[in-house]
Design an enzyme around this catalytic site. Sequence first.
Site, PDB file in Angstrom:
ATOM      1  N   LYS A 158       0.833  -1.195   0.000  1.00 39.33           N
ATOM      2  CA  LYS A 158       0.000   0.000   0.000  1.00 39.33           C
ATOM      3  C   LYS A 158       0.873   1.252   0.000  1.00 39.33           C
ATOM      4  O   LYS A 158       1.999   1.162   0.503  1.00 39.33           O
ATOM      5  CB  LYS A 158      -0.969   0.035   1.180  1.00 39.33           C
ATOM      6  CG  LYS A 158      -0.411  -0.300   2.561  1.00 39.33           C
ATOM      7  CD  LYS A 158       0.750   0.428   3.159  1.00 39.33           C
ATOM      8  CE  LYS A 158       0.682   1.891   3.428  1.00 39.33           C
ATOM      9  NZ  LYS A 158       1.922   2.402   4.104  1.00 39.33           N
ATOM     10  N   TYR A 244      -4.651   4.183   6.067  1.00 37.74           N
ATOM     11  CA  TYR A 244      -5.224   3.299   7.093  1.00 37.74           C
ATOM     12  C   TYR A 244      -6.509   3.889   7.672  1.00 37.74           C
ATOM     13  O   TYR A 244      -7.421   3.152   8.050  1.00 37.74           O
ATOM     14  CB  TYR A 244      -4.212   3.057   8.222  1.00 37.74           C
ATOM     15  CG  TYR A 244      -3.072   2.171   7.807  1.00 37.74           C
ATOM     16  CD1 TYR A 244      -3.262   0.801   7.662  1.00 37.74           C
ATOM     17  CD2 TYR A 244      -1.817   2.692   7.543  1.00 37.74           C
ATOM     18  CE1 TYR A 244      -2.224  -0.030   7.266  1.00 37.74           C
ATOM     19  CE2 TYR A 244      -0.772   1.876   7.150  1.00 37.74           C
ATOM     20  CZ  TYR A 244      -0.978   0.517   7.006  1.00 37.74           C
ATOM     21  OH  TYR A 244       0.045  -0.292   6.605  1.00 37.74           O
TER      22      TYR A 244
END
Length: 389
Positions: A158, A244
Site C-alpha cells: 500500500k 489506514y
Amino acid sequence: MKKHNQNLLHDRRSFIKGISFALGASALGMPLISFSTGAAGSSETGSDSEFETVRPSQKKLGVALVGLGSYSTHQLAPALQDTEKCHLAGIVTGTPSKAEAWKRKYNIPDKNIYNYDTMQQIKGNPDIDIIYIVLPNGMHAEYTIKAAETGKHVICEKPMATSVEDCKRMIDACNRNNVKLSIGYRLHFEPHHQRVMELGQQKVYGAVNKIEAADSFVLRGDPTVWRLDKELAGGGPLMDLGIYCVQGAIYTLGNEPSAVTAKFGEITRPDYFDEVEQSIDWQMHFQDGAVAYCSSSYNDSASRLYGKAKNGWWELQPSFGYSGIKGRTSEGPMNLPNVNQQARQMDAFAECILENKESRVPGEMGMRDVNILMAIYEAARTGKKVQIS
Ligand code: NAD
C-alpha cells in the site's frame, strides 16, 4: 534526490469516469467489493473462472520479495517463517551485499536471487508462485506490471500506486496475464479490526454515525528519504498513513464515502516538507449521513480508530501497528489476541491461489482507495467539497 514531477497527481476525473464500485458486508463482517469499468477489455473481477488452481494444496507456495528495505527485512521475511501456506523462496534486490546476507540468513538458492534487470527471468522459475512488491510507492506500478508479465501472482504494498491511472494499468496487466493481484492490507486479517468490521457493518450497536481516525508518526533522519520525495511517494503522510484511516472508516461502515473535505496542516519543518504535506486533516462524508473525521501527520504521534453508533461505541488505540493493538467498546475491553498480521495476510492470499478464490483485498480495493486519496488532495488544494466519482 527529491525532484518535482507535476504529472504525478493526475486529474482523477479523467480516469474515474465509467468506474463504479459497490460495497457490501459478508457474514464475517468483511467488506466485499465488486467493480466494473467502462474501459474496453476489462472484466468483472468477481469471477475467478479464468484462473487455474496452480498446485496441490499440500505444497507451500514460493514468495519472492522485491525490495529488501525495512518492511521486507523486519516484517515480511520474519512473517514468512511463520506462514503455513507459503514460504520465502526468492528475492529481487539491486544491492549485491543484501543478496549475500539474505542468501545466508534464509538459505535462498542462487537460482532464486534476482536483480531489477533480471527479474523477468522469474517467469521460468517453478519455485516462485507469488511476487511481492515492497518498493517505494512510485515504483509499484512498473514492478507490479513486470511481475504480472512473468505469469506469477502479485501482492503489491500500500498505497497501490500514486495515481488511479497506474492502478488501472496494474489491474489490466494482472487480468491480461491471468494472475491474481492483492494489496498488502494486513489489518483485514487482524482480530481487532475484524471485530470493528463486524460491529459497524452488522450494526451491533445500531447505525454508525461518527468515525474518528488518526495515524501519525514523527519522521526524522535523512530529509532525502523517498517518503519525502513526491515522485517516489506520491504524497506525504496521507499516502503512507492516512490510507489506514480511509480503510478503517470504510470497513467500519462497509460503504465508501460519497464526498470528502480536507485541509493541509501548517508546515513547521520546511527543510523536510518542501514537496509533500507535513500533515492533513480530512472528513469523509457517507451517503447515510455518517462522517469520518481523520488526520495524518509526519510530525505527530497517533494511532486510533473510533466508531460511535446509536447505542454504543468502540475504540482501537493503538490501532494501526504491527502488534500491541488494544480495543474496547462501550461495554468493556475487547479481549482479542494480537496475531502475526503479515503471516495471516500472505497465507490468505496463498489460499486464494490454491483454492482459486478472490482476494479479500484485491487490486480494485487498492484503486478505490487511491481514488479517494486523490479526491482528498484535490479537496485540500481547492478548499472545496469533492464528490467521489
Ligand atoms: P524502505 O525505504 O525501507 O525500503 C525501500 C526499498 O526499495 C529498499 O530496499 C530500497 O533499496 C529499494 N529501492 C529500489 N529503488 C529505490 C529508489 N529509487 N529509491 C528508494 N528505494 C529504492 O521502505 P519500506 O518502509 O520498506 O516501504 C516499502 C513499501 O512498503 C512502501 O510502499 C510502503 O508504503 C510499504 N510499507 C507497508 C507497510 C505495511 O504495514 N503494510 C509498512 C511499511 C512499509
